[in-house]
Design a protein around this motif. Structure first.
Motif, PDB file in Angstrom:
ATOM      1  N   PHE A 151       9.100   0.935   5.302  1.00  0.00           N
ATOM      2  CA  PHE A 151       8.554   1.631   4.269  1.00  0.00           C
ATOM      3  C   PHE A 151       9.759   2.057   3.469  1.00  0.00           C
ATOM      4  CE2 PHE A 151       5.586   2.526   7.822  1.00  0.00           C
ATOM      5  CZ  PHE A 151       4.699   2.357   7.292  1.00  0.00           C
ATOM      6  N   ASP A 152       9.274   1.665   1.851  1.00  0.00           N
ATOM      7  CA  ASP A 152      10.214   2.593   1.020  1.00  0.00           C
ATOM      8  C   ASP A 152       9.448   3.840   0.839  1.00  0.00           C
ATOM      9  OD1 ASP A 152      11.840   0.019   0.431  1.00  0.00           O
ATOM     10  OD2 ASP A 152      10.706  -0.275  -1.476  1.00  0.00           O
TER      11      ASP A 152
ATOM     12  N   THR B 293       0.645  -1.092   0.011  1.00  0.00           N
ATOM     13  CA  THR B 293      -0.005   0.016   0.098  1.00  0.00           C
ATOM     14  C   THR B 293       0.951   1.243   0.019  1.00  0.00           C
ATOM     15  OG1 THR B 293      -1.554  -1.196   1.151  1.00  0.00           O
ATOM     16  CG2 THR B 293      -1.788   1.431   1.121  1.00  0.00           C
ATOM     17  N   THR B 294       0.598   2.182  -0.785  1.00  0.00           N
ATOM     18  CA  THR B 294       1.155   3.244  -1.082  1.00  0.00           C
ATOM     19  C   THR B 294       0.403   4.750  -0.513  1.00  0.00           C
ATOM     20  OG1 THR B 294       2.651   2.362  -2.918  1.00  0.00           O
ATOM     21  CG2 THR B 294       2.224   4.879  -2.751  1.00  0.00           C
TER      22      THR B 294
ATOM     23  N   SER C  78       8.911  12.441   4.648  1.00  0.00           N
ATOM     24  CA  SER C  78       8.673  10.950   4.591  1.00  0.00           C
ATOM     25  C   SER C  78       7.894  10.262   5.618  1.00  0.00           C
ATOM     26  CB  SER C  78      10.146  10.365   4.082  1.00  0.00           C
ATOM     27  OG  SER C  78      11.000  10.267   5.242  1.00  0.00           O
TER      28      SER C  78
ATOM     29  N   VAL D  96       0.191   5.887   5.096  1.00  0.00           N
ATOM     30  CA  VAL D  96      -0.332   4.486   4.809  1.00  0.00           C
ATOM     31  C   VAL D  96      -0.962   3.829   5.633  1.00  0.00           C
ATOM     32  CG1 VAL D  96       0.840   2.322   4.080  1.00  0.00           C
ATOM     33  CG2 VAL D  96       1.890   4.409   3.234  1.00  0.00           C
TER      34      VAL D  96
ATOM     35  N   THR E 264       6.377  -1.991   2.913  1.00  0.00           N
ATOM     36  CA  THR E 264       7.268  -3.136   2.396  1.00  0.00           C
ATOM     37  C   THR E 264       7.526  -4.388   3.285  1.00  0.00           C
ATOM     38  OG1 THR E 264       9.581  -2.236   2.568  1.00  0.00           O
ATOM     39  CG2 THR E 264       8.410  -1.768   0.685  1.00  0.00           C
TER      40      THR E 264
ATOM     41  N   THR F   2       6.414   9.930  -1.587  1.00  0.00           N
ATOM     42  CA  THR F   2       5.586   8.570  -1.541  1.00  0.00           C
ATOM     43  C   THR F   2       6.290   7.700  -0.608  1.00  0.00           C
ATOM     44  OG1 THR F   2       4.991   9.111  -3.718  1.00  0.00           O
ATOM     45  CG2 THR F   2       4.542   6.821  -3.101  1.00  0.00           C
ATOM     46  N   ALA F   3       5.284   7.021   0.219  1.00  0.00           N
ATOM     47  CA  ALA F   3       5.874   5.995   1.145  1.00  0.00           C
ATOM     48  C   ALA F   3       5.043   4.460   0.595  1.00  0.00           C
ATOM     49  CB  ALA F   3       5.390   6.370   2.397  1.00  0.00           C
ATOM     50  N   THR F   4       5.633   3.429   0.847  1.00  0.00           N
ATOM     51  CA  THR F   4       4.894   2.245   0.446  1.00  0.00           C
ATOM     52  C   THR F   4       5.515   1.221   1.485  1.00  0.00           C
ATOM     53  OG1 THR F   4       5.163   2.665  -1.894  1.00  0.00           O
ATOM     54  CG2 THR F   4       4.760   0.110  -1.171  1.00  0.00           C
TER      55      THR F   4
ATOM     56  N   SER G 205       0.763   9.236  -0.536  1.00  0.00           N
ATOM     57  CA  SER G 205       1.643  10.284  -1.131  1.00  0.00           C
ATOM     58  C   SER G 205       0.919  11.539  -0.410  1.00  0.00           C
ATOM     59  CB  SER G 205       1.539  10.223  -2.652  1.00  0.00           C
ATOM     60  OG  SER G 205       2.322   9.148  -3.064  1.00  0.00           O
TER      61      SER G 205
END
Length: 132
Positions: A98-99, A12-13, A45, A52, A89, A85-87, A15
């Protein structure tokens, strides 16, 4: 604290888009440049990462930042817009990884990872009170 599950959120992302103000410039942090300060970029960030999981975190739970492993790749001048943006992971019990990536109108300006932990707000504030 009730156990909160995040495994289904992996991938899940979220922004956020932000315009750099003079107060957020490196000049305001003491180095004389009218560009987005690295600590502010890291903070952005963190906010993207919190977005998220925001629908899963309810009192008495809260998330706290644990670590950053990110590179600030390029300057973003004051007045320009940056999108962060954070995803999600990885999930290891209460530790979330998070990436993160930030881009301005020209290129990527940050890439890396951010780690957060889900903690009990009451326990956290009790520990804080004991330190103050």
């Amino acid at each position: 604290m009730t156990t909160i599950h995040f495994d289904d959120l992996i991938g899940t992302t979220a922004s956020l888009t932000h315009t750099v103000t003079p107060e957020q410039s490196a000049k305001a942090w003491g180095n004389g440049l009218d560009v987005l300060a690295t600590p502010v970029l890291l903070w952005l960030s963190e906010i993207a990462a919190m977005k998220v999981i925001e629908d899963r975190i309810n009192d008495p739970a809260m998330s706290v930042g644990l670590a950053h492993d990110s590179a600030h790749l390029a300057p973003t001048p004051t007045g320009e817009t940056v999108t962060v943006t954070a995803t999600l992971t990885a999930v290891d019990k209460r530790r979330l990884t998070f990436d993160v990536e930030a881009r301005d109108n020209h290129a990527a300006v940050l890439r890396g990872t951010h780690t957060r932990a889900v903690v009990d707000r009451h326990s956290f504030t009790e520990k804080l009170a004991a330190r103050t």
